[in-house]
Design a protein around this motif. Structure first.
Motif, mmCIF file in Angstrom:
data_model
loop_
_atom_site.group_PDB
_atom_site.id
_atom_site.type_symbol
_atom_site.label_atom_id
_atom_site.label_comp_id
_atom_site.label_asym_id
_atom_site.label_seq_id
_atom_site.Cartn_x
_atom_site.Cartn_y
_atom_site.Cartn_z
ATOM 1 N N ASN A 1 24.555 -6.746 17.664
ATOM 2 C CA ASN A 1 24.861 -5.373 18.076
ATOM 3 C C ASN A 1 25.838 -4.707 17.106
ATOM 4 O OD1 ASN A 1 23.222 -5.711 20.318
ATOM 5 N ND2 ASN A 1 24.911 -6.198 21.689
ATOM 6 N N LYS A 2 26.831 -5.473 16.678
ATOM 7 C CA LYS A 2 27.816 -4.945 15.727
ATOM 8 C C LYS A 2 27.154 -4.649 14.392
ATOM 9 C CE LYS A 2 32.298 -4.144 15.005
ATOM 10 N NZ LYS A 2 33.105 -3.229 15.826
ATOM 11 N N LEU A 3 26.276 -5.535 13.965
ATOM 12 C CA LEU A 3 25.555 -5.364 12.702
ATOM 13 C C LEU A 3 24.684 -4.106 12.751
ATOM 14 C CD1 LEU A 3 24.748 -6.514 9.913
ATOM 15 C CD2 LEU A 3 22.941 -7.795 11.097
ATOM 16 N N GLU A 4 23.984 -3.920 13.852
ATOM 17 C CA GLU A 4 23.129 -2.741 14.022
ATOM 18 C C GLU A 4 23.944 -1.455 13.929
ATOM 19 O OE1 GLU A 4 21.009 -0.576 17.761
ATOM 20 O OE2 GLU A 4 20.684 -2.740 17.586
ATOM 21 N N ALA A 5 25.069 -1.406 14.619
ATOM 22 C CA ALA A 5 25.914 -0.217 14.605
ATOM 23 C C ALA A 5 26.448 0.065 13.207
ATOM 24 C CB ALA A 5 27.066 -0.390 15.590
ATOM 25 N N GLN A 6 26.819 -0.986 12.478
ATOM 26 C CA GLN A 6 27.360 -0.792 11.139
ATOM 27 C C GLN A 6 26.280 -0.304 10.173
ATOM 28 O OE1 GLN A 6 30.545 -1.061 10.881
ATOM 29 N NE2 GLN A 6 30.743 -0.592 8.704
ATOM 30 N N LEU A 7 25.068 -0.832 10.307
ATOM 31 C CA LEU A 7 23.959 -0.380 9.461
ATOM 32 C C LEU A 7 23.620 1.078 9.753
ATOM 33 C CD1 LEU A 7 21.634 -3.518 9.597
ATOM 34 C CD2 LEU A 7 22.781 -2.615 7.557
ATOM 35 N N ALA A 8 23.654 1.451 11.015
ATOM 36 C CA ALA A 8 23.349 2.832 11.393
ATOM 37 C C ALA A 8 24.382 3.800 10.830
ATOM 38 C CB ALA A 8 23.281 2.956 12.911
ATOM 39 N N SER A 9 25.598 3.340 10.604
ATOM 40 C CA SER A 9 26.657 4.210 10.099
ATOM 41 C C SER A 9 26.570 4.441 8.592
ATOM 42 C CB SER A 9 28.028 3.613 10.446
ATOM 43 O OG SER A 9 28.283 2.453 9.671
ATOM 44 N N VAL A 10 25.674 3.708 7.930
ATOM 45 C CA VAL A 10 25.551 3.852 6.466
ATOM 46 C C VAL A 10 25.096 5.257 6.087
ATOM 47 C CG1 VAL A 10 24.226 3.110 4.450
ATOM 48 C CG2 VAL A 10 25.185 1.404 5.999
ATOM 49 N N LEU A 11 24.123 5.798 6.819
ATOM 50 C CA LEU A 11 23.610 7.141 6.528
ATOM 51 C C LEU A 11 24.384 8.197 7.323
ATOM 52 C CD1 LEU A 11 19.734 6.599 6.433
ATOM 53 C CD2 LEU A 11 21.331 6.758 4.517
ATOM 54 N N PRO A 12 24.669 9.330 6.714
ATOM 55 C CA PRO A 12 25.372 10.394 7.436
ATOM 56 C C PRO A 12 24.479 11.008 8.502
ATOM 57 C CG PRO A 12 24.634 11.177 5.293
ATOM 58 C CD PRO A 12 24.359 9.694 5.325
ATOM 59 N N ALA A 13 25.099 11.473 9.561
ATOM 60 C CA ALA A 13 24.341 12.111 10.646
ATOM 61 C C ALA A 13 23.784 13.455 10.183
ATOM 62 C CB ALA A 13 25.234 12.299 11.865
ATOM 63 N N LYS A 14 22.611 13.797 10.690
ATOM 64 C CA LYS A 14 21.996 15.080 10.385
ATOM 65 C C LYS A 14 22.368 16.085 11.467
ATOM 66 C CE LYS A 14 19.908 14.120 6.587
ATOM 67 N NZ LYS A 14 20.231 14.844 5.359
#
Length: 232
Positions: free
Chosen positions: A218-231
């Motif tokens: 879960n932590k890994l998923e959240a960190q990967l999702a934070s790599v790209l900026p939000a649109k």
């Protein structure tokens, strides 16, 4: 007499494994720390079509590609199934290491007083064995020097500091304005590439994979999702 023996036994057990007990108490909760090597900036704020590919060999995280895609969709990206349709490509490769086990004594940064503890444990064991006879206690205490050392090693081997580091290599490729064809090919100079990586480090006393796989994932998923900026 029985209560005295019981109390002495508990005291000896504590003295023989105080590093183990301190480590078990101090690091009983799972500690997760995540970071990203470098941020990713997109030139075109309108780039929304995202092609995502995830290489994850960890069986417990089989759902990571789909759940990560959902997280990125929630950030405003339109997940597409073809590179031709995409403005941005995000490629992820997960690498999971082995659990490192560090002894409780090393974690506490000291040596337990093994010799003195062994002597005390030896004397105490002698007292317990001899039923309080002083002569027999002394004799049994000498043999207890050896027994106490064995007890110390055994108790401290029950508890260890477990550390597990999981890494995800990430490549983000953004299509430049006007680029066509296989724009993602580096030789075409039609895209901007950014290499980065995320790391999740887990630490806990007596860390066991089957107990921490889900929270780490879960932590890994959240960190990967934070790599790209939000649109927006």
């Amino acid at each position: 007499m029985k209560s005295l023996k019981a109390a002495l036994g508990l005291l000896l057990f504590y003295l023989a494994g105080c590093s183990a007990m301190q480590t078990a108490i101090e690091f009983s909760d799972l500690e997760l720390v995540a970071n990203t090597r470098r941020p990713v900036f997109l030139r075109d704020t309108a780039s929304r079509n995202l092609f995502l590919t995830v290489d994850c060999p960890v069986q417990e995280w089989a759902s990571l590609p789909s759940s990560l895609a959902q997280e990125l969709a929630n950030k405003g990206y339109n997940i597409v199934t073809s590179r031709d349709e995409a403005n941005v490509i995000m490629a992820v490769q997960i690498r999971s290491g082995e659990i490192e086990k560090h002894s409780a004594r090393a974690v506490q940064g000291r040596r337990d007083a093994t010799a003195s503890t062994s002597a005390l444990a030896g004397g105490g064991l002698g007292y317990l064995v001899s039923n309080g006879d002083p002569v027999t206690s002394i004799a049994a205490g000498l043999s207890g020097l050896v027994v106490g050392g064995v007890a110390d090693v055994t108790i401290n081997s029950w508890v260890y500091m477990g550390i597990l580091e999981v890494n995800g290599d990430v490549l983000v490729v953004e299509r430049l304005t006007g680029a066509k064809g296989d724009w993602w090919n580096p030789t075409n100079n039609a895209a901007k590439e950014t290499e980065t990586a995320v790391t999740v480090r887990a630490k806990q006393a007596s860390l066991k994979w089957d107990e921490v796989a889900t929270p780490i994932g879960n932590k890994l998923e959240a960190q990967l999702a934070s790599v790209l900026p939000a649109k927006k």
